[in-house]
Enzyme design. Structure first.
Site, PDB file in Angstrom:
ATOM      1  N   GLY A  79       0.578  -1.313   0.098  1.00 49.26           N
ATOM      2  CA  GLY A  79       0.014  -0.277   0.091  1.00 49.26           C
ATOM      3  C   GLY A  79       0.686   1.685  -0.029  1.00 49.26           C
ATOM      4  O   GLY A  79       1.972   1.279  -0.072  1.00 49.26           O
ATOM      5  N   THR A  82      -0.762   6.148   5.297  1.00 52.45           N
ATOM      6  CA  THR A  82      -1.491   6.646   5.712  1.00 52.45           C
ATOM      7  C   THR A  82      -1.572   6.733   6.818  1.00 52.45           C
ATOM      8  O   THR A  82      -0.732   7.571   7.585  1.00 52.45           O
ATOM      9  CB  THR A  82      -2.418   5.066   6.387  1.00 52.45           C
ATOM     10  OG1 THR A  82      -3.965   5.339   6.883  1.00 52.45           O
ATOM     11  CG2 THR A  82      -1.942   4.468   6.650  1.00 52.45           C
ATOM     12  N   TYR A  83      -2.778   7.466   7.513  1.00 54.47           N
ATOM     13  CA  TYR A  83      -2.324   7.952   8.394  1.00 54.47           C
ATOM     14  C   TYR A  83      -2.916   7.138  10.200  1.00 54.47           C
ATOM     15  O   TYR A  83      -3.945   6.384  10.212  1.00 54.47           O
ATOM     16  CB  TYR A  83      -2.567   9.396   8.918  1.00 54.47           C
ATOM     17  CG  TYR A  83      -3.264   9.847  10.217  1.00 54.47           C
ATOM     18  CD1 TYR A  83      -2.223  10.525  10.943  1.00 54.47           C
ATOM     19  CD2 TYR A  83      -4.443  10.215  11.456  1.00 54.47           C
ATOM     20  CE1 TYR A  83      -1.968  11.223  12.183  1.00 54.47           C
ATOM     21  CE2 TYR A  83      -4.678  10.462  12.285  1.00 54.47           C
ATOM     22  CZ  TYR A  83      -3.237  11.417  12.618  1.00 54.47           C
ATOM     23  OH  TYR A  83      -3.460  12.220  14.169  1.00 54.47           O
ATOM     24  N   HIS A  84      -1.933   7.787  11.080  1.00 53.53           N
ATOM     25  CA  HIS A  84      -3.191   6.926  12.571  1.00 53.53           C
ATOM     26  C   HIS A  84      -3.091   7.512  13.292  1.00 53.53           C
ATOM     27  O   HIS A  84      -1.414   8.676  13.773  1.00 53.53           O
ATOM     28  CB  HIS A  84      -1.458   5.696  13.397  1.00 53.53           C
ATOM     29  CG  HIS A  84      -1.435   4.616  12.012  1.00 53.53           C
ATOM     30  ND1 HIS A  84      -2.252   4.124  11.594  1.00 53.53           N
ATOM     31  CD2 HIS A  84      -0.501   3.777  10.961  1.00 53.53           C
ATOM     32  CE1 HIS A  84      -1.900   2.867  10.033  1.00 53.53           C
ATOM     33  NE2 HIS A  84      -0.947   3.006  10.348  1.00 53.53           N
ATOM     34  N   GLY A 146      -3.049  -2.705   4.829  1.00 56.18           N
ATOM     35  CA  GLY A 146      -2.017  -2.570   4.371  1.00 56.18           C
ATOM     36  C   GLY A 146      -1.242  -3.928   5.050  1.00 56.18           C
ATOM     37  O   GLY A 146      -1.096  -4.087   6.036  1.00 56.18           O
ATOM     38  N   GLY A 157      -1.374  -4.565   9.079  1.00 48.90           N
ATOM     39  CA  GLY A 157      -2.955  -4.888   9.084  1.00 48.90           C
ATOM     40  C   GLY A 157      -3.766  -4.223   8.410  1.00 48.90           C
ATOM     41  O   GLY A 157      -3.972  -3.628   7.387  1.00 48.90           O
ATOM     42  N   PHE A 158      -5.096  -3.384   9.727  1.00 47.16           N
ATOM     43  CA  PHE A 158      -6.231  -2.978   9.132  1.00 47.16           C
ATOM     44  C   PHE A 158      -5.791  -1.517  10.157  1.00 47.16           C
ATOM     45  O   PHE A 158      -5.767  -1.586  11.472  1.00 47.16           O
ATOM     46  CB  PHE A 158      -7.594  -3.332   9.295  1.00 47.16           C
ATOM     47  CG  PHE A 158      -7.116  -3.683  10.416  1.00 47.16           C
ATOM     48  CD1 PHE A 158      -8.328  -3.342  11.305  1.00 47.16           C
ATOM     49  CD2 PHE A 158      -7.334  -4.585  11.005  1.00 47.16           C
ATOM     50  CE1 PHE A 158      -8.346  -4.258  12.551  1.00 47.16           C
ATOM     51  CE2 PHE A 158      -7.638  -6.174  11.861  1.00 47.16           C
ATOM     52  CZ  PHE A 158      -8.654  -5.244  12.638  1.00 47.16           C
ATOM     53  N   ALA A 159      -6.344   0.177   9.497  1.00 46.67           N
ATOM     54  CA  ALA A 159      -6.558   0.944  10.614  1.00 46.67           C
ATOM     55  C   ALA A 159      -8.304   1.088  10.314  1.00 46.67           C
ATOM     56  O   ALA A 159      -8.823   1.706   8.813  1.00 46.67           O
ATOM     57  CB  ALA A 159      -5.449   1.978  10.498  1.00 46.67           C
ATOM     58  N   CYS A 175      -3.536   6.857   0.764  1.00 46.53           N
ATOM     59  CA  CYS A 175      -3.794   6.306   0.249  1.00 46.53           C
ATOM     60  C   CYS A 175      -3.685   5.514  -1.417  1.00 46.53           C
ATOM     61  O   CYS A 175      -3.791   5.247  -2.203  1.00 46.53           O
ATOM     62  CB  CYS A 175      -5.102   5.599   0.276  1.00 46.53           C
ATOM     63  SG  CYS A 175      -5.687   4.718   2.423  1.00 46.53           S
TER      64      CYS A 175
END
Length: 232
Positions: A79, A82-84, A146, A157-159, A175
């Site tokens: 991927g 992205t932001y966390h 991702g 994994g996922f967010a 993304c």
């Protein structure tokens, strides 16, 4: 009786600390020394760049984002950027994987199941191409995915955007989709304070999708070596 899926709720953990925990745990799962485990947590504010990220994904330059207190980390996951951040549920399944597309769709389906319990109708779109991997509410993206698989075991994994601030997504090309609008459970429902309950919903839904029984475990249990006894 179904096999156990260990589930560990870690709270808020810095990204690199969680990455080291994933790497250690994956090595032990590969060696048969630890069972399949789902790590559930939040991160302090950070942009992560996947293997397909491009320089234009951070259009204002790294210094600008760091000045705002947002860290930047390059990763080996699939991927793009992205932001966390706080209020977002991050899930890292450290599990055996035979087929990566099926692994991704299992995560998507579990997130869709959990969102449905909150009254949010969503769907996966990975069949439309790699750029659309994740979970969507109409044309708004609510969850990113991702992964990285090595020797048959996954990492990353996922967010899912739950209660988090969405403004950091608007300052970057998230993304790899410059026109995509991000959304969250809070924005879709008008409710906040959802993260604790939603975390439980996702854990249950993911275990169900794997045909497993979830077993809650402590961080000490998932780390290498014997658990450290607490001192009264």
């Amino acid at each position: 009786m179904p096999e156990d899926l260990h589930v560990c709720r870690l709270g808020r953990v810095p990204y690199l600390e969680a990455l080291a925990l994933q790497e250690d745990l994956r090595a032990r799962v590969q060696a048969g020394e630890a069972p399949d485990t789902l790590l559930l947590l939040e991160h302090p504010a950070v942009y992560t760049l996947g293997r397909r990220s491009e320089p234009g994904d951070l259009p204002l330059g790294e210094a600008f984002y760091r000045d705002q207190g947002i860290d930047i980390v390059r990763t080996d996951r699939g991927g793009k950027l992205t932001y966390h951040g706080p209020g977002q549920l991050v899930g890292y399944p450290i599990v055996h994987v035979e087929r990566i597309p099926e692994h991704i769709r299992t995560m998507e389906a579990a997130i869709v199941d959990a969102l449905a319990q909150e009254g949010v109708e969503a769907r996966g779109r990975d069949h439309e191409g790699a750029a659309f991997t994740g979970v969507w509410v109409q044309d708004r993206k609510i969850a990113s995915i991702g992964v990285h698989v090595s020797r048959g075991v996954s990492m990353h994994g996922f967010a899912v955007n739950v209660d988090n601030d969405l403004a950091p997504f608007e300052q970057v090309v998230a993304c790899g989709l410059p026109t995509t609008r991000m959304t969250s459970v809070a924005r879709e429902t008008g409710r906040d304070g959802l993260l604790p309950c939603f975390t439980k919903r996702v854990a249950y839904a993911y275990a169900q999708r794997l045909g497993r029984r979830q077993r809650l475990v402590s961080r000490a249990r998932v780390q290498a070596g014997p658990p450290v006894a607490s001192v009264a």
